[in-house]
Design a protein around this motif. Structure first.
Motif, mmCIF file in Angstrom:
data_model
loop_
_atom_site.group_PDB
_atom_site.id
_atom_site.type_symbol
_atom_site.label_atom_id
_atom_site.label_comp_id
_atom_site.label_asym_id
_atom_site.label_seq_id
_atom_site.Cartn_x
_atom_site.Cartn_y
_atom_site.Cartn_z
ATOM 1 N N THR A 173 0.830 -1.201 0.000
ATOM 2 C CA THR A 173 0.000 0.000 0.000
ATOM 3 C C THR A 173 0.865 1.251 0.000
ATOM 4 O OG1 THR A 173 -0.191 -0.232 2.408
ATOM 5 C CG2 THR A 173 -2.031 -1.026 1.077
ATOM 6 N N PHE A 174 0.287 2.344 -0.432
ATOM 7 C CA PHE A 174 1.013 3.603 -0.566
ATOM 8 C C PHE A 174 1.513 4.065 0.799
ATOM 9 C CE2 PHE A 174 0.933 8.342 -1.035
ATOM 10 C CZ PHE A 174 1.981 8.416 -1.935
ATOM 11 N N GLU A 175 2.803 4.374 0.845
ATOM 12 C CA GLU A 175 3.464 4.810 2.077
ATOM 13 C C GLU A 175 3.244 3.830 3.228
ATOM 14 O OE1 GLU A 175 2.092 8.837 2.636
ATOM 15 O OE2 GLU A 175 3.600 9.638 1.238
ATOM 16 N N ARG A 176 3.046 2.543 2.867
ATOM 17 C CA ARG A 176 2.915 1.446 3.844
ATOM 18 C C ARG A 176 1.819 1.724 4.872
ATOM 19 N NH1 ARG A 176 7.295 -2.027 3.414
ATOM 20 N NH2 ARG A 176 6.869 -2.876 5.466
ATOM 21 N N LEU A 251 -0.776 5.540 -15.056
ATOM 22 C CA LEU A 251 -0.105 5.420 -13.774
ATOM 23 C C LEU A 251 -0.955 6.133 -12.733
ATOM 24 C CD1 LEU A 251 3.614 6.092 -14.788
ATOM 25 C CD2 LEU A 251 2.483 3.887 -14.395
ATOM 26 N N ILE A 252 -1.272 5.426 -11.655
ATOM 27 C CA ILE A 252 -2.145 5.967 -10.620
ATOM 28 C C ILE A 252 -1.290 6.612 -9.538
ATOM 29 C CG2 ILE A 252 -3.961 5.460 -8.956
ATOM 30 C CD1 ILE A 252 -4.797 5.025 -11.849
ATOM 31 N N HIS A 257 0.901 -1.090 -4.725
ATOM 32 C CA HIS A 257 0.526 -2.246 -5.537
ATOM 33 C C HIS A 257 -0.981 -2.509 -5.476
ATOM 34 C CE1 HIS A 257 0.856 -6.125 -7.449
ATOM 35 N NE2 HIS A 257 0.431 -6.754 -6.370
ATOM 36 N N LEU A 258 -1.586 -2.278 -4.325
ATOM 37 C CA LEU A 258 -3.002 -2.607 -4.122
ATOM 38 C C LEU A 258 -3.871 -1.425 -4.550
ATOM 39 C CD1 LEU A 258 -2.758 -4.505 -0.726
ATOM 40 C CD2 LEU A 258 -3.118 -5.466 -2.989
ATOM 41 N N VAL A 259 -3.916 -1.207 -5.852
ATOM 42 C CA VAL A 259 -4.606 -0.032 -6.391
ATOM 43 C C VAL A 259 -6.068 0.035 -5.950
ATOM 44 C CG1 VAL A 259 -5.213 1.216 -8.497
ATOM 45 C CG2 VAL A 259 -3.020 0.011 -8.352
ATOM 46 N N ASP A 262 -5.865 1.279 -2.314
ATOM 47 C CA ASP A 262 -5.218 2.579 -2.160
ATOM 48 C C ASP A 262 -6.005 3.688 -2.840
ATOM 49 O OD1 ASP A 262 -2.971 2.392 -0.544
ATOM 50 O OD2 ASP A 262 -1.669 1.723 -2.162
ATOM 51 N N ARG A 263 -6.474 3.421 -4.053
ATOM 52 C CA ARG A 263 -7.143 4.442 -4.841
ATOM 53 C C ARG A 263 -8.453 3.899 -5.447
ATOM 54 N NH1 ARG A 263 -4.710 8.757 -6.977
ATOM 55 N NH2 ARG A 263 -6.895 9.276 -7.379
ATOM 56 N N PRO A 264 -9.397 3.524 -4.592
ATOM 57 C CA PRO A 264 -10.680 3.042 -5.138
ATOM 58 C C PRO A 264 -11.377 4.092 -5.987
ATOM 59 C CG PRO A 264 -10.860 3.483 -2.779
ATOM 60 C CD PRO A 264 -9.404 3.526 -3.118
#
Length: 279
Positions: A173-176, A251-252, A257-259, A262-264
């Motif tokens: 995930t973004f920034e863990r 590119l999101i 990795h878990l788009v 992270d970005r639903p």
């Protein structure tokens, strides 16, 4: 029935291609088949579904052997996975659908598009590289070899599933920042026990078989979108460029990795735009 942030979904058991899949169904409108990866279940899409407002007919299975689908002795290769999805679509009376696939779901989605183009209106492939095509990772991540060794990973990890999966769910995930607790708990439950682990690692153990099938599959003729977060980035887009006739890449930002987790909002936007142009 299951409720997620105001969205009520039906969970159904559907037989296909010699196995039985647990499938989440939701909404009406142009169909979209959502294929998760490892170590996920259909719930990796949980944050996306309420944002669609019921305007898509969502079909979100637990893949063969995973989640609440029946445990399977074999069939974790991408060609069998594509046939599983064809049988699922047939069982639901869906002639043509958009397919959105993440991670380990991408090889089967690719083969479904390449071998059965009349069934796929659009492919959206997220955060994976394809074995059998040039241009993937220069060296595979360390866990690919560990997961691929027959019988090893499940023997080592049984009893420590939560700790192991937490590393992936945090790093992915973004920034863990990690994933929602209810989704994390669902994933850990789904991959606890030796048989559950064995089925999950079966997808890694099919890599050579997948590479041969993908290399021989031919071109993609439908609109195809390669979506990258901060792990795969544009590698998949570059892999597909020589063989996809109608390819775009995205590119999101602010996504790991878990788009879908992270970005639903970004995933829902892609699907809402596509829905608005569907006939």
């Amino acid at each position: 029935m299951v409720t997620s942030k105001g969205s009520v979904m039906e969970l159904r058991r559907i037989r296909t291609n010699g196995t039985e899949l647990n499938v989440a169904l939701d909404g009406t409108g142009p169909p979209v088949l959502l294929m998760h990866g490892w170590p996920h279940t259909w719930q990796v899409w949980r944050e996306v579904l309420p944002l669609l407002g019921g305007r898509r007919r969502v079909i979100a299975p637990d893949l063969r052997g995973l989640g609440d689908s029946a445990r399977a002795a074999d069939g974790f290769d991408a060609a069998t996975g594509a046939d599983d999805m064809l049988g699922l679509l047939d069982a639901l009376g869906v002639e043509q659908t958009e397919i959105v696939a993440l991670d380990a779901g991408v090889p089967a989605a690719f083969l479904l598009g390449a071998l059965h183009p009349a069934r796929v209106r659009r492919l959206v492939l997220m955060e994976a590289t394809l074995p059998g095509l040039p241009g993937g990772f220069p060296a595979p991540p360390w866990w690919f070899g560990f997961h691929s060794a027959p019988g090893l990973a499940e023997t080592v990890l049984e009893g420590h599933e939560a700790e192991y999966l937490d590393w992936f769910l945090t790093a992915g995930t973004f920034e863990r920042r990690g994933v929602p607790s209810e989704v994390r708990d669902a994933f850990v439950s789904a991959y606890t026990g030796r048989e559950a682990l064995r089925c999950g690692f079966g997808y890694y153990r099919a890599a050579e078989q997948n590479a041969a099938a993908i290399a021989a599959a031919g071109r993609l003729t439908m609109p195809t979108l390669a979506v990258g977060g901060n792990t795969v980035g544009d590698l998949l887009n570059r892999q597909l460029t020589p063989i996809a006739e109608d390819l775009s890449g995205e590119l999101i930002a602010r996504s790991g990795h878990l788009v879908p987790l992270d970005r639903p909002d970004a995933v829902a936007r892609l699907l809402r735009v596509d829905s608005a142009t569907s006939r």
